[in-house]
Structure formats: C-alpha cells, structure tokens
Design an enzyme around this catalytic site. Sequence first.
Site, short mmCIF file in Angstrom:
data_model
loop_
_atom_site.label_atom_id
_atom_site.label_comp_id
_atom_site.label_asym_id
_atom_site.label_seq_id
_atom_site.Cartn_x
_atom_site.Cartn_y
_atom_site.Cartn_z
N THR A 186 0.85 -1.18 0.00
CA THR A 186 0.00 0.00 0.00
C THR A 186 0.89 1.23 0.00
O THR A 186 2.07 1.16 0.33
CB THR A 186 -0.91 0.01 1.23
OG1 THR A 186 -0.09 0.10 2.41
CG2 THR A 186 -1.76 -1.25 1.30
N GLU A 331 -5.58 -3.91 -1.99
CA GLU A 331 -6.04 -5.10 -1.29
C GLU A 331 -7.08 -5.91 -2.07
O GLU A 331 -7.38 -7.05 -1.71
CB GLU A 331 -6.63 -4.71 0.08
CG GLU A 331 -5.63 -4.14 1.05
CD GLU A 331 -5.44 -2.62 0.96
OE1 GLU A 331 -5.02 -2.01 1.95
OE2 GLU A 331 -5.71 -2.06 -0.12
N LYS A 436 -16.54 16.22 9.30
CA LYS A 436 -17.55 16.11 10.38
C LYS A 436 -17.80 17.50 10.95
O LYS A 436 -17.02 18.02 11.73
CB LYS A 436 -17.06 15.14 11.45
CG LYS A 436 -16.72 13.76 10.91
CD LYS A 436 -16.11 12.87 11.98
CE LYS A 436 -15.72 11.51 11.43
NZ LYS A 436 -14.60 11.57 10.46
N TRP A 441 -22.15 15.05 8.43
CA TRP A 441 -21.08 14.75 7.50
C TRP A 441 -21.21 15.57 6.23
O TRP A 441 -22.30 15.74 5.68
CB TRP A 441 -21.10 13.27 7.11
CG TRP A 441 -20.56 12.36 8.18
CD1 TRP A 441 -20.13 12.72 9.42
CD2 TRP A 441 -20.40 10.95 8.10
NE1 TRP A 441 -19.70 11.63 10.11
CE2 TRP A 441 -19.86 10.51 9.32
CE3 TRP A 441 -20.65 10.00 7.11
CZ2 TRP A 441 -19.57 9.19 9.59
CZ3 TRP A 441 -20.36 8.67 7.37
CH2 TRP A 441 -19.82 8.27 8.59
#
Length: 541
Positions: A186, A331, A436, A441
């Site tokens: 990653t 992944e 936030k 949100w």
Amino acid sequence: MRSTMQETPLGIPTLLRFASTVYSGSQVHTVTADGLRTASFAEVGARTAQLAHALHDDLGIRGDQRVATFMWNNQEHLEAYFAVPSMGAVLHTLNIRLYPDQVTYIANHAEDKVVLVDGSLIPLLARVLPGFETVEHVVVVGAGDPAPLEAAGKQIHRYEDLLAGKPTTYDWPEFVETDAAAMCYTSGTTGNPKGVVYSHRSIYLHSMQVAMPQSFQLTEANQVLTIVPMFHAMAWGIPYAALMSGASLVMPDRFLQAPALVRAINEAKADFAGAVPTIWADVLNHLDATGEKIPTLQRAVVGGSAVPPALMQAFEERYGMRIIHAWGMTETSPLGCVSQPPAGTEGELAWSYRVTQGRFPAGVQARLAGPDGSIVPNDGEAVGELEVRGPWIAASYYRGEDPERFRDGWLRTGDVGTITPDGFLTLTDREKDVIKSGGEWISSVELENHLMAHPAVAEATVVGVPDPRWQERPLAAVVLREGAGATPEELREYLSGLIPKWQLPERWTFLASVPKTSVGKFDKKEVRRAYAAGELEVTVL
C-alpha cells in the site's frame, strides 16, 4: 460426494503458454523517444523463458524468493511479470514514487534478493540501494550508466547480457494455485506501507473478471494503453487480463506527459486505456489547448479516486471518448466494481449509474457497516463503511500486520458510501477524509466534483480543517485554469445553487497545483499539513 472434475491449478504459467501460442501475433508496443518498439506475444514468451533461466541459473533464485522491479511500464517489465511467478518465485513491484525511506523499508520487509531497474531510474535507486539489506543482485534494463549503483556493494548485471544465449523455453514447475505469485505494498498514507500478497489463483480469477463484458470488455481486437503504473496494484490486472484475452498492449514507459500520451495513442491506434483522473485532466487540457484529436480512443477506465462528472462529460462531448468509472484498491487486486449501466438504460438514467463507482461482480461480496459495526441495508440511502470479501481480496496483510483492517473474513476498506439493491456503489468519501461538521457529515468528494465543473477551475480538493464552533469545516484548495480568473466569492456563489448552504466552504486557498500522492491521487494529508503549518494563503469569507 466429490466432483469428477480435474484439479488443474489456476496459474500464471497457463496464461503465458496460452498467450504466446494462441495469441502469438498480438503485440506489446513500448513507447520510446524514437517511436514505438514492438514485440509479439510469441517473442515476449520466448524472452520470458530466457529471463527465468537467467534468474535461476545466474542469479540463484530458488523457491519463493522475491524478485523486485524498479521500472516503468514496458516490455521488459511485462517479461518479469510472467517469468518471476511462473518459475515459482514472487514478483515484488517497488513503487518508484514513494519516499526513499519507504522504498527501503518495503525492500527489506519483503526480503528482496534481486532488483530489476530501468536505466533511467538508476539515480533514484542509487539513493536507496545501500539500505537494501537482502538484495544481492541488481539488473539494469536498457541504457544507463550503472556506476552510481556500484558503491552499494551489490553484483551488477545487464538485462540483455543475462538473456543472451539462454533457451527460449522453460519447464515451468508445478505448484499449488494458492502459492504466492506477486506482492504490492500500500502507498502508506498512515504508518508504514503494508504488504499484499497475491496468489496464482487470485490473479487468474481476477484476470477473467477484468476481461469480462461487465468490466473492461477486452478482446484480441483491442489496443490497450496501460498508463496506470505496473508498480501500482499490478497495473489494475491489465497485463494479465490482456494476455488472457489476446488484447495488444501499449506501454508508455517514462513518457507520461500529456503530449507524449496523445502521440502514443495515435501512433499505436489505442482504443482502450486505464489511468487515474489526474492523467486524464492533463490530457483534456492538452487536447483543448492544441486542437489535437484522439479518434481511435473509445473507452478509458478511470480509478484511484473519484472521477469528476465534468471530466467525463467533456471527453464524451468533445472527443467521443467514454470514461468508465471503477473502484478498487491494492487489497482487492484491485478490481472491486466497474460502472457499466444496466442493459436498456439510456439518457439521464444511464448517466446516474455511470457516475457511481460501479456494480460489484459476482466474485465480490459487499456490505456496509455503521459506526458501531452493525450492518446497514443496501438500500441506496443508508451510509456506512464499505467491507468486501471474495477470491481476489486480501484476507490479511503480509506478516499479519494491521489485523484490525479485517473483520470476520471481510476487508474493511475505509471508504464510506451507499450500495443500491442492484449492487451499485456510490462512495461519499474516505473515512479519514469525510468532514464532520457540527455532528453532520460533508462529502469532500461532492464538493470537489462541483468545483471542478466550474469553467475556471482546473483542479480542486477539499479537506476538513479544525473549527472552534463546528469541530471541522471545509477548506477548498483550488487550481485555476491558465488564463482564467475566479474569486472565492464567485466560487462560493456558484456552489450555493448546488449544495445545502451549511456545507458551503468559508475557507479558500488558491494553489499552483494540488499535491499528489505516489499514485497520482490528491494528497489531502499534505494540504492539511500545509494549512496547519500556516503555509497557505487562506481567504475566510
């Protein structure tokens, strides 16, 4: 009762044998400063066998030892893609754009024994090679003075010298299909990069899905421009899927600027391509500025980050190229879903599907988890963190690191969004990037898409920054098109008709360019850091 079916292993040698015989006439074009360098799949297959002999006989590669690549997208990198796993070793693609300390960490963590390096990348590798503790051999591919590498005390070889005179066939060994074939790390946005190890089985099944009509629709008629780096999530599986389907490949090597890409598209008559949104934004600007055309390029799959709808519309309306949205991650091999609208949908209805991240294929199961871990419904409205599982999705990281990313056999992606009953994913943000504000949100992706639809805006990213009253509020970082002008007040007014008033950013900054990560995504972490350090000139409305 057991089946009566044969248990022939699914593996990369099968793909190689098939492509180099059945599709022997398909081609690999590598872009050079002097034009295209071309080899047939049959020639690539022969050279792949020679590379395997060199790795085994001359460099002592045995069993599942790791062979790293530090290379651009080109024919020789493709040869390594097949030679290393087919001989039973493990291919490890090193990300040339990571910070030096991360590259060193990854090479040592994977215990690489050999590194193949493009001649043009010798200066980059020379900076980190002394820290590669397990590497014994360095193989230089193409032209380049190896002298800077010699101080590291490794054995230096020339790629073509190693291949010269070697047999053009190889007795590929039998192995278990779940054995390791390749590994990527990653990009390490938080902590050290994590290793993902792909099996022969996962790559084979993933290749089948990539080539399918619901995904990239690859056939031997295609000329596929593979811009996405081969060191990033295995180039989205395109090299393996291309050899499975007979599609010819166009490899841009180090020539990744918009003028060179447009030239490669036209010289190779590429009709399909894959790259992150920032690449296509550069190509669009170049085409608009020069008046050049790309008449053969019909489709491009775009992933890595959300594609602004304005970019999709501009290519389709002005250049007849259809952008296909996709989602995935290292992944997930990386294909998670592709946005092909359901059959029979047209006009605005089809468009509403196209701007999603796409529909999950049969091989990927998906669910959404709320903040407390409970599973929320796939009703197109409930929002949660995306979790996925399937035969080409990681069950753990190499050496078992970061186990909290995996829950009950599911990968926790860190992406937040919704899923419709018919399986289409819409991401509203990364969990770490969602803003936030006062208990509500705000989607940074939605704000970015709206801003990049403004005619004066070339790029825009939005991040959450601390606010004493609301906890967080959005900061809009904008790059204006050359020769264009716009003020924060004008841009805020533009947004006011598109989003709720309480979501409008109060903080604005203008940049020469948005910082990018090693794989071309907007580097929001760097924007947040620069804001916190007081390095940005910010207007507060």
